[in-house]
Design a protein around this motif. Structure first.
Motif, short mmCIF file in Angstrom:
data_model
loop_
_atom_site.label_atom_id
_atom_site.label_comp_id
_atom_site.label_asym_id
_atom_site.label_seq_id
_atom_site.Cartn_x
_atom_site.Cartn_y
_atom_site.Cartn_z
N MET A 1 0.96 -1.25 0.11
CA MET A 1 -0.36 0.16 0.04
C MET A 1 0.82 1.02 0.20
O MET A 1 1.45 1.15 1.10
N HIS A 2 0.16 2.17 -0.53
CA HIS A 2 1.11 3.87 -0.54
C HIS A 2 0.20 4.82 -0.90
O HIS A 2 -0.60 4.06 -0.96
N LEU A 3 0.57 5.97 -0.37
CA LEU A 3 -0.69 7.24 -0.72
C LEU A 3 0.07 7.95 -2.40
O LEU A 3 1.08 7.77 -2.73
N ALA A 4 -0.84 7.89 -3.23
CA ALA A 4 -0.47 7.99 -4.46
C ALA A 4 -0.87 9.66 -4.64
O ALA A 4 -2.56 10.06 -4.26
N VAL A 5 0.03 10.50 -4.48
CA VAL A 5 -0.19 11.93 -5.00
C VAL A 5 -0.03 12.29 -6.63
O VAL A 5 0.14 11.88 -6.77
N PRO A 6 -1.59 12.98 -6.08
CA PRO A 6 -1.75 13.61 -7.76
C PRO A 6 -0.47 13.84 -7.89
O PRO A 6 0.35 14.87 -7.30
N GLY A 7 -0.84 14.82 -9.58
CA GLY A 7 0.37 15.15 -10.02
C GLY A 7 0.63 16.37 -10.40
O GLY A 7 -1.09 16.98 -9.85
N PRO A 8 0.99 16.84 -10.99
CA PRO A 8 0.86 18.79 -10.82
C PRO A 8 -0.20 18.96 -11.42
O PRO A 8 -0.60 18.04 -12.88
N THR A 9 -0.55 20.35 -11.07
CA THR A 9 -1.66 20.66 -12.40
C THR A 9 -1.33 20.52 -13.34
O THR A 9 -0.60 21.74 -13.43
N SER A 10 -1.97 20.41 -14.92
CA SER A 10 -1.57 20.69 -15.80
C SER A 10 -2.71 21.69 -16.33
O SER A 10 -3.90 20.93 -16.09
N LYS A 11 -2.91 23.01 -17.60
CA LYS A 11 -3.97 23.40 -18.41
C LYS A 11 -4.17 22.36 -19.10
O LYS A 11 -3.40 21.73 -20.02
N GLY A 12 -5.47 22.05 -19.34
CA GLY A 12 -5.70 21.30 -20.30
C GLY A 12 -5.46 21.92 -22.32
O GLY A 12 -5.85 22.96 -21.97
N PRO A 13 -4.89 20.29 -22.55
CA PRO A 13 -4.66 21.20 -23.49
C PRO A 13 -5.97 21.47 -24.97
O PRO A 13 -6.93 21.37 -24.78
N THR A 14 -5.29 22.50 -25.71
CA THR A 14 -6.81 23.06 -26.64
C THR A 14 -7.53 22.09 -27.72
O THR A 14 -8.13 22.41 -28.26
N GLU A 15 -6.24 21.03 -27.62
CA GLU A 15 -6.24 20.09 -29.16
C GLU A 15 -7.42 18.76 -28.72
O GLU A 15 -7.51 18.30 -29.15
N LYS A 16 -8.06 19.32 -27.01
CA LYS A 16 -9.02 18.59 -26.56
C LYS A 16 -10.54 19.31 -25.65
O LYS A 16 -10.82 18.35 -24.90
N PHE A 17 -9.54 19.96 -25.54
CA PHE A 17 -10.60 21.08 -24.45
C PHE A 17 -10.92 22.40 -24.98
O PHE A 17 -10.24 22.99 -25.52
N THR A 18 -12.25 22.95 -24.98
CA THR A 18 -12.34 23.96 -25.13
C THR A 18 -12.76 24.97 -23.99
O THR A 18 -13.55 24.14 -23.26
N GLY A 19 -12.21 25.99 -23.70
CA GLY A 19 -12.00 27.08 -22.65
C GLY A 19 -10.75 26.43 -21.32
O GLY A 19 -10.03 25.93 -21.63
N ASP A 20 -11.05 27.32 -20.21
CA ASP A 20 -10.67 27.10 -18.99
C ASP A 20 -10.74 25.60 -18.34
O ASP A 20 -11.74 25.40 -17.68
N VAL A 21 -9.32 24.57 -18.53
CA VAL A 21 -9.90 23.06 -17.75
C VAL A 21 -8.22 22.24 -17.03
O VAL A 21 -7.84 23.33 -17.67
N TYR A 22 -8.63 22.26 -15.59
CA TYR A 22 -6.58 21.91 -15.49
C TYR A 22 -7.29 19.83 -14.52
O TYR A 22 -8.30 19.60 -14.25
N LEU A 23 -6.12 19.92 -15.30
CA LEU A 23 -6.24 17.70 -15.16
C LEU A 23 -5.20 18.03 -14.43
O LEU A 23 -3.99 18.79 -14.13
N ASN A 24 -5.58 16.44 -13.06
CA ASN A 24 -4.74 15.79 -11.63
C ASN A 24 -4.47 14.86 -12.24
O ASN A 24 -5.77 14.37 -12.73
N ALA A 25 -3.45 14.57 -12.48
CA ALA A 25 -3.73 13.19 -12.69
C ALA A 25 -3.65 12.18 -11.69
O ALA A 25 -2.88 12.80 -10.80
N LEU A 26 -4.13 11.00 -11.55
CA LEU A 26 -4.01 10.12 -10.13
C LEU A 26 -3.77 8.89 -10.57
O LEU A 26 -3.13 8.22 -9.45
N HIS A 27 -3.46 8.08 -11.09
CA HIS A 27 -3.59 7.03 -10.85
C HIS A 27 -3.24 6.72 -12.71
O HIS A 27 -3.99 6.34 -13.56
N PRO A 28 -2.19 6.16 -12.66
CA PRO A 28 -1.17 6.14 -14.73
C PRO A 28 -1.41 4.77 -15.30
O PRO A 28 -1.40 4.77 -16.09
#
Length: 141
Positions: A1-28
């Motif tokens: 067992m381990h603590l899965a620390v969320p990845g850094p916040t990144s802005k959603g790329p314009t080729e996949k999103f419209t408007g301001d979208v922010y992502l954090n990876a949780l599990h790869p």
């Protein structure tokens, strides 16, 4: 067992999103697991482009209010605590309503590293049509 620390916040790329979208990876999706999980935050009216997933997608809304829509015109309004599943290969988009931010957990399984096929942006017209179709539902809940 381990603590899965969320990845850094990144802005959603314009080729996949419209408007301001922010992502954090949780599990790869590290082998043997195929689960890929992310927390995604949408500013009001922000949304994904049309896309599909080879093994489907589960969205769990944690905050705010959002829309999930399919090419055949079905629209589901999603509020905190709601979960929506899109089946494998179904073209859809999701995002925040016009006046409310929305955050959801996005859960997919990768298929040999492939998690999504991305298509064109959702037009402002199609977004407005989907948003307008939820107004009676908004008043009921």
């Amino acid at each position: 067992m381990h603590l899965a620390v969320p990845g850094p916040t990144s802005k959603g790329p314009t080729e996949k999103f419209t408007g301001d979208v922010y992502l954090n990876a949780l599990h790869p999706g590290e082998s043997p697991s195929r689960l890929v999980a992310a927390m995604i935050r949408f500013a009001p009216a922000a949304r994904t482009h049309w896309h599909s997933h080879p093994l489907g997608q589960t969205l769990h809304c944690t905050d705010g209010k959002g829309l999930v829509a399919t090419r055949d015109g079905k629209v589901i309004i999603m509020r905190a605590g709601d979960t929506v599943h899109t089946p494998p290969g179904e073209d859809h988009w999701h995002g925040a309503t016009q006046n409310t931010l929305m955050c959801h957990l996005a859960l997919v399984e990768h298929d040999d590293g492939h998690t999504a096929t991305w298509f064109e942006p959702v037009s402002d017209h199609d977004y407005q049509v989907a948003h307008a179709s939820t107004i009676p539902t908004n008043e009921q809940r």
